[in-house]
Structures are given as C-alpha cells and as structure tokens.
Design an enzyme around this catalytic site. Structure first.
Site, short mmCIF file in Angstrom:
data_model
loop_
_atom_site.label_atom_id
_atom_site.label_comp_id
_atom_site.label_asym_id
_atom_site.label_seq_id
_atom_site.Cartn_x
_atom_site.Cartn_y
_atom_site.Cartn_z
CG HIS A 157 -2.25 -0.72 0.91
ND1 HIS A 157 -2.40 -2.07 1.09
CD2 HIS A 157 -3.44 -0.27 0.44
CE1 HIS A 157 -3.63 -2.43 0.75
NE2 HIS A 157 -4.29 -1.36 0.35
N GLY A 158 2.05 1.22 0.47
CA GLY A 158 2.83 2.45 0.41
C GLY A 158 4.13 2.40 1.18
#
Length: 475
Positions: A320-321
């Site tokens: 996700h990041g």
C-alpha cells in the site's frame, strides 16, 4: 487521466467508444491498446516506458516458462527470476526514497534522496503482469504469443490505475473473444454512473470533512470531532475506491469484458476476517492465491499458518505504500486475523450480531487512523482523542458545527454503504416481473430517473471541481 474529469467524460471516453464500435473486430484490440496507452500517458508520458518495459519483460518470460514447462527446476528458476525482476521495478520506483530516508535516519548518514516520482498505478499493473506469468506456469491461462494482446491485458484503461486487479485467467479468452450487446452496454452505463455518483457526491463530500478535521491537531479536538473525522474518512475511502471499481467494471462491461467484483458491502461485516473477504477482494484474493497458498497456507501446522498470515499482511502493508504507518496497518490486520482464528472465531459467531458488527467497525476505523495519518505520533494522538484520553471532553461547538453542516451527507453515505438500496432495487425488479404497472412506473421510470438524477448531479460536481484524484492513485 481521471474518470471523474471533464476531459475523460466529454472527450476521451466518447471518442474511444465511437472508434471502438465503428472499426471491424480485427482492429478493436488495437484501438483499445492505443487508447489505453494514451490514457496512461496523459499525465506523465515518460512513465508509459515503465509499463512498456514491464510488458516486454513479462511477455518474454511467459513464453520462456511455456517452452520450458517440462523442466520443473528450470521453470521454477525462471519464475523466481520473474518475481524478483518485477518486484525490483516496483521497489525502485515505490520504495527507494523510503529506504534512503530510513538509512539516513538509522545510521546518521547523509545519502542524497533521489526523490524518484511514483508512476501512477504501478502496483496494480505490476501485480497483473506477475499473475500472467504465474497463470501460464500453472496452466490457468494459455501463453499469449501476440505481444499486443498481452499489452492490452496489462494496460487496459478501465482498470489500469486503481484496479480491480484483473487476473489473466479471468480475461484470457475475452482478450480475443468477447461481445457487447445492448443489455450489457446499458448495465455498464448504469454501473459507471453509480460509480461516478459515489465518487463525486459521496466520497468527495465525505473527504472534504475528513481533510478539514485531520488537518487539525488531535490534542485540540474533542472526542466527538475526532469520531466525525474518522467516520468521514472511513466513508470517503470506501466510496472513493468502490467508485473506481464500479466505473471500471461498468466500462469493462461496455467493451465486452467481465471484471470480478471488488467490494461487497464491507462495513456490514461481523468480523475482521469477513471484512477482508468483502474489501478490495481482488487484492485479498491475489495475496491468498499467489503468496499465502504457495507459502503453504494452513496445510503445514499452526505455526506455519500464522507465519504465512504474518508474511501476507506485512506484504499487504508494504504494497500500500512506502511508509511505516502503512506497514503497521498491515501488521495490525494480520495480528487481528490471527487473534480471531486463535480465540475469537466461535465467540464472534455466538454473540449478538450488533455487538460483533460494532466490534468490527471500531477496529476497522482504528486501522484507518494509521492508514490516514502521516506518522505514528499523529496516529496515536488521534486515537487518544477518539477514546477520550486528551481531556478535551466529548463535544464542543466545532463538533456541533461539523455535525450540523455535514450530518445529512454522512447519513446518506452510511445508508449507501449498506445493501439497503440494492435490496430495494431487487424488490422493484422482482415486483416488475409480475406487475406491468410496477414494471413501467417503478422499474423503467423510477430507477432510470434515479440514475439520471445521479448523473446530472455528478456532472455538475465534475464541472465545478478542477481535479478529483482517487485515493488509490498513489498506490
């Protein structure tokens, strides 16, 4: 390019649909491929080269895997090489800055941060490219000898930037054999309009509230204001992401593709395990089938099962990041699912449904705090305020202002996050099969008027707003 932009709605989409339906069948894939590359290049043309590189690498490796499938050792080495190469490309663009920053912080060094920009949607098209080669290896899909058809699968514009993650086995036959008819096109148009309404009417308005509250210092908030903020963000991210999925599924249906559902009313879940069966289904199932099961799943004892769960959820957070808060968010869910499997499974089934539902919603919103916060300090401070530990009380004039100003839209969004409207539509359609009057006034006139009102209101918001990026664009 953004689905909810005037350029897409009034220029790109009409143009590509007109050309697509005019040209002969032999040219339809070429039209879609050119249109998809143009769509992706609209913002940053140079990043198309990254996607083309990914296509070439995985096209070649897919053929090599197919040729050598009888040599198990060789094909596994090739498969491992494919995974490493794809993850290196993804890691270079997505995590280099994060790694350099943490090395400098940990070792007190002063390496220059290269500040590498992130190509939009790289996580999505990288996972799709990997699933192609793995599906070829597993015989779940035939190797694609036509490089343009593989390029179309990876770059297809409806789901290119923010999913759903479409597996090769799902659309392998549709790349060359698909059809569009009036019922499919009408369903696709309706689904697209519903997604546009979710984005422009619900997600953006909930996001406006969330942004205003999350821009404040949690130490200065009351408990009520903090809850309004996190409820707003929970609704924003759901409607924002499910909107993109609805629009992608609708566009796919118009063009003859059948993409799988990506959301199934996750906020009605009664456990965290159920929540992740309903939220971002394409990502959850991708990690299950391409990571959890290959690691051994739950087949090799309890310790290995929970080890595999931890690895999968750590990977989910990393996907996700490039942030420690995302990693913590992934580990948080991994631990919750482990706890449910170990201790809470039977209890959650035995207690009253409203209690298990509240349990799930509270834990999900705690997770969204980490997802939304830029750092741990802010996240823990915000959580402290949510649960009344900052001493500012439960309610004040700010909380009252946000509640009165936005209570109606938040209430509509809460209702919209449940299956209530779907059940009403299903009841209308069921009634219309036995009653001509119901079919005319409720099904034909009523539902179509509802869809048209959503479209008109959404367009008015689109024209008024200059830029409406989807949250998941950054992933």
């Amino acid at each position: 390019m953004v689905f909810s932009s005037t350029v897409f709605l009034f220029l790109f989409l009409p143009a590509i649909l007109i050309v697509y339906f005019i040209v002969p069948k032999s040219l339809k894939n070429i039209v879609l491929l050119i249109g998809s590359l143009f769509f992706y290049a609209w913002g940053e043309p140079k990043f198309v080269l990254v996607m083309i590189l990914s296509i070439i690498i995985n096209y070649v490796l897919g053929i090599i895997v197919d040729i050598n499938r009888n040599n198990k050792l060789k094909v596994k080495l090739i498969l491992g090489f494919m995974v490493v190469v794809n993850l290196l490309i993804l890691g270079f663009f997505k995590y280099t800055n994060f790694i350099v920053e943490n090395i400098n912080s940990l070792l007190n060094t002063n390496f220059a941060n290269p500040e590498i920009p992130l190509p939009i949607g790289i996580s999505f098209f990288t996972f799709q490219a990997m699933s192609y080669v793995i599906d070829v290896y597993r015989n779940d899909g035939k190797v694609q000898r036509n490089p343009f058809d593989l390029a179309l699968y990876i770059s297809l514009f409806p789901q290119l930037i923010a999913g759903p993650i479409v597996r090769y086995q799902t659309v392998a036959e549709q790349i060359t054999k698909r059809f569009s008819n009036l019922p499919r096109i009408l369903y696709g148009v309706r689904r697209f309009i519903i997604g546009l309404g979710k984005k422009m009417i619900l997600a953006n308005n909930c996001g406006f509230v969330a942004d205003q509250i999350f821009s404040q210092n949690p130490a200065d908030m009351t408990t009520g204001l903090a809850w309004i903020g996190i409820i707003s963000y929970s609704l924003q991210i759901y409607f924002d992401f499910s909107a993109y999925s609805d629009m992608a599924i609708g566009l796919g249906k118009i063009l003859g593709f059948d993409f799988l559902e990506n959301f199934n009313y996750p906020y009605i879940s009664k456990s965290i395990t159920e929540f992740w069966r309903r939220w971002h289904i394409s990502l959850s199932s991708w990690f299950r089938d391409y990571l959890y099961i290959p690691l051994g799943g739950n087949r090799r004892g309890r310790f290995n099962t929970y080890r595999n769960l931890f690895i999968v959820w750590l990977a989910t957070g990393i996907w996700h990041g490039a942030s420690w808060t995302f990693i913590a968010w992934g580990v948080y869910y991994g631990l919750l699912i482990m706890i449910e499997k170990l201790f809470l499974g039977k209890l959650l089934k035995s207690i009253p449904k409203p209690i298990s539902h509240i349990y799930t919603l509270i834990l999900v919103m705690i997770g969204w705090v980490f997802f939304r916060a830029d750092n741990f300090s802010y996240a823990f401070s915000y959580l402290g305020t949510m649960f009344g530990f900052n001493g500012n009380g439960i309610w004040d004039i700010d909380a009252q202002f946000y509640f009165y100003q936005n209570g109606i839209i938040l209430g509509i969004a809460i209702i919209g996050s449940t299956p209530l409207l779907m059940k009403i539509f299903e009841a209308i359609q069921s009634k219309s099969q036995t009653s001509t009057l119901s079919n005319v006034f409720l099904n034909q006139i009523g539902i179509n008027t509802y869809i048209m009102l959503i479209f008109i209101l959404s367009i008015s918001y689109t024209v008024a707003d200059t830029f409406n990026p989807f949250i998941y664009f950054r992933f």
